[in-house]
Design a protein around this motif. Structure first.
Motif, short mmCIF file in Angstrom:
data_model
loop_
_atom_site.label_atom_id
_atom_site.label_comp_id
_atom_site.label_asym_id
_atom_site.label_seq_id
_atom_site.Cartn_x
_atom_site.Cartn_y
_atom_site.Cartn_z
N GLY A 124 0.81 -1.22 0.00
CA GLY A 124 0.00 0.00 0.00
C GLY A 124 0.84 1.26 0.00
O GLY A 124 0.52 2.22 0.72
N ALA A 125 1.89 1.30 -0.82
CA ALA A 125 2.80 2.44 -0.86
C ALA A 125 2.60 3.23 -2.15
O ALA A 125 2.77 2.68 -3.24
N PRO A 126 2.26 4.52 -2.07
CA PRO A 126 2.20 5.35 -3.28
C PRO A 126 3.54 5.33 -4.00
O PRO A 126 4.60 5.27 -3.36
N PHE A 127 3.50 5.40 -5.33
CA PHE A 127 4.71 5.17 -6.12
C PHE A 127 4.99 6.34 -7.05
O PHE A 127 4.10 6.78 -7.79
N LEU A 128 6.22 6.83 -7.00
CA LEU A 128 6.68 7.86 -7.95
C LEU A 128 7.72 7.21 -8.85
O LEU A 128 8.81 6.87 -8.40
N GLY A 129 7.36 7.02 -10.11
CA GLY A 129 8.22 6.27 -11.02
C GLY A 129 9.16 7.15 -11.81
O GLY A 129 8.79 8.23 -12.28
N MET A 130 10.38 6.64 -11.98
CA MET A 130 11.39 7.29 -12.82
C MET A 130 11.93 6.24 -13.78
O MET A 130 13.05 5.75 -13.64
N PRO A 131 11.11 5.83 -14.77
CA PRO A 131 11.48 4.71 -15.65
C PRO A 131 12.71 5.01 -16.49
O PRO A 131 12.94 6.14 -16.90
N VAL A 132 13.47 3.93 -16.75
CA VAL A 132 14.70 4.05 -17.54
C VAL A 132 14.58 3.30 -18.86
O VAL A 132 14.87 3.83 -19.92
N PHE A 133 14.15 2.02 -18.83
CA PHE A 133 14.11 1.22 -20.05
C PHE A 133 13.12 0.07 -19.89
O PHE A 133 12.50 -0.10 -18.83
N ALA A 134 13.01 -0.71 -20.96
CA ALA A 134 12.21 -1.94 -21.00
C ALA A 134 10.76 -1.66 -20.61
O ALA A 134 10.14 -0.72 -21.11
N ASP A 135 10.21 -2.48 -19.70
CA ASP A 135 8.79 -2.40 -19.36
C ASP A 135 8.48 -1.36 -18.29
O ASP A 135 7.32 -1.20 -17.91
N GLN A 136 9.49 -0.65 -17.82
CA GLN A 136 9.29 0.24 -16.67
C GLN A 136 8.29 1.35 -16.96
O GLN A 136 7.41 1.63 -16.14
N ALA A 137 8.40 1.99 -18.11
CA ALA A 137 7.47 3.07 -18.45
C ALA A 137 6.03 2.56 -18.52
O ALA A 137 5.10 3.21 -18.03
N GLY A 138 5.85 1.39 -19.11
CA GLY A 138 4.51 0.81 -19.19
C GLY A 138 3.93 0.48 -17.83
O GLY A 138 2.75 0.71 -17.57
N ASN A 139 4.78 -0.06 -16.94
CA ASN A 139 4.32 -0.39 -15.59
C ASN A 139 3.88 0.87 -14.84
O ASN A 139 2.83 0.88 -14.18
N VAL A 140 4.70 1.91 -14.93
CA VAL A 140 4.39 3.15 -14.21
C VAL A 140 3.13 3.81 -14.77
O VAL A 140 2.27 4.29 -14.01
N ASN A 141 3.00 3.82 -16.09
CA ASN A 141 1.80 4.42 -16.69
C ASN A 141 0.54 3.65 -16.31
O ASN A 141 -0.53 4.25 -16.15
N ARG A 142 0.67 2.34 -16.17
CA ARG A 142 -0.50 1.53 -15.80
C ARG A 142 -0.97 1.88 -14.39
O ARG A 142 -2.16 2.11 -14.17
N ILE A 143 -0.06 1.91 -13.43
CA ILE A 143 -0.48 2.20 -12.05
C ILE A 143 -0.80 3.69 -11.88
O ILE A 143 -1.57 4.06 -10.99
N ARG A 144 -0.23 4.51 -12.74
CA ARG A 144 -0.61 5.93 -12.72
C ARG A 144 -2.07 6.10 -13.13
O ARG A 144 -2.81 6.90 -12.55
N ALA A 145 -2.48 5.32 -14.13
CA ALA A 145 -3.88 5.37 -14.56
C ALA A 145 -4.82 4.86 -13.47
O ALA A 145 -5.99 5.25 -13.42
N GLU A 146 -4.31 4.00 -12.59
CA GLU A 146 -5.12 3.50 -11.48
C GLU A 146 -5.28 4.53 -10.37
O GLU A 146 -6.13 4.36 -9.49
N GLY A 147 -4.44 5.58 -10.38
CA GLY A 147 -4.63 6.68 -9.45
C GLY A 147 -3.76 6.68 -8.22
O GLY A 147 -4.02 7.45 -7.29
N TRP A 148 -2.69 5.86 -8.20
CA TRP A 148 -1.85 5.86 -7.00
C TRP A 148 -0.36 6.02 -7.33
O TRP A 148 0.50 5.70 -6.51
N ALA A 149 -0.08 6.57 -8.49
CA ALA A 149 1.32 6.77 -8.89
C ALA A 149 1.43 7.99 -9.79
O ALA A 149 0.44 8.51 -10.30
N ASP A 150 2.66 8.44 -9.96
CA ASP A 150 2.97 9.52 -10.89
C ASP A 150 4.33 9.20 -11.51
O ASP A 150 5.03 8.29 -11.07
N VAL A 151 4.69 9.95 -12.55
CA VAL A 151 5.92 9.66 -13.27
C VAL A 151 6.77 10.91 -13.41
O VAL A 151 6.25 12.02 -13.52
N VAL A 152 8.08 10.72 -13.38
CA VAL A 152 9.05 11.79 -13.60
C VAL A 152 9.92 11.39 -14.79
O VAL A 152 10.52 10.31 -14.78
N LYS A 153 9.98 12.24 -15.81
CA LYS A 153 10.82 11.97 -16.97
C LYS A 153 12.21 12.55 -16.73
O LYS A 153 12.35 13.69 -16.29
#
Length: 220
Positions: A68-97
């Motif tokens: 149950g930890a809010p997540f701030l993603g800083m994706p680098v490669f592979a599936d990371q961007a997709g994972n962060v965007n998915r949970i961001r759409a669920e409403g408990w994460a955000d992304v930093v480019k």
């Protein structure tokens, strides 16, 4: 990027645990602790945890969901961007480019996720759903281990793939048949094209002598 992150963390009121390949860093503030290894599961499960910042690997997102930890993603490669965007759409994460990273933006996103309780409420509900299982992981492993022992290896659960030859497993015979049919069609088309070209050439060669004879008769 490291300097931007260090300056941002130094300006926060919260204590920051930062996994880094060195245990010291120049101009790091007292609220930041560096370590080469950190017990991630224990930290994520701590009741005072406010935010988890990571690259967004699949297992990290699973662990964040479970605890149950809010997540701030800083994706680098592979599936990371997709994972962060998915949970961001669920409403408990955000992304930093990374190409947009600066102190003001980074600090703003951190404070938004720390003080806005919506992120925490959404992920805690996700955590409850994930943990709502008929048996605990320990009970599940125990049950299936005893099940296999009771049924002498449980051969009825063995996948038929184990006994398949490789050519059948990877459908080599099917692909060979399809490739043969495709090759046959291509050869047939080639034969038709060659036949049409020859037919056209023969007609053209027959017309030339006829025209030459007509011109000779006119001259005579």
């Amino acid at each position: 990027h490291r300097l931007v992150m260090a300056e941002t963390f130094s300006g926060l009121k919260q204590r920051v645990l930062w996994k880094w390949n060195q245990e010291t860093m120049h101009n790091i503030s007292s609220n930041v602790r560096l370590d080469k290894w950190l017990p991630q599961q224990d930290i994520l499960g701590h009741p005072k945890l406010k935010l988890f910042i990571g690259h967004g690997g699949l297992f990290s997102t699973f662990e964040a969901t479970y605890h149950g930890a809010p997540f701030l993603g800083m994706p680098v490669f592979a599936d990371q961007a997709g994972n962060v965007n998915r949970i961001r759409a669920e409403g408990w994460a955000d992304v930093v480019k990374w190409d947009e990273l600066n102190v003001q933006m980074f600090k703003s996103k951190i404070e938004e996720m720390v003080y806005n309780k919506t992120y925490s409420e959404v992920v805690k509900q996700k955590s409850l759903i994930m943990k709502d299982q008929p048996m605990t992981p320990h009970e599940t492993v125990t049950y299936w281990a005893e099940y296999v022992i009771r049924h002498k290896g449980a051969p009825h659960l063995r996948s038929p793939v184990i006994d398949m030859p490789l050519y059948e497993l990877y459908n080599v015979d099917v692909w060979l048949v399809l490739a043969s049919m495709l090759l046959l069609v291509l050869l047939l088309l080639l034969w038709l094209v060659v036949g049409l070209v020859r037919c056209c050439c023969c007609r053209a060669s027959r017309r030339k002598p006829a025209k030459q004879q007509k011109t000779k008769k006119k001259k005579n």
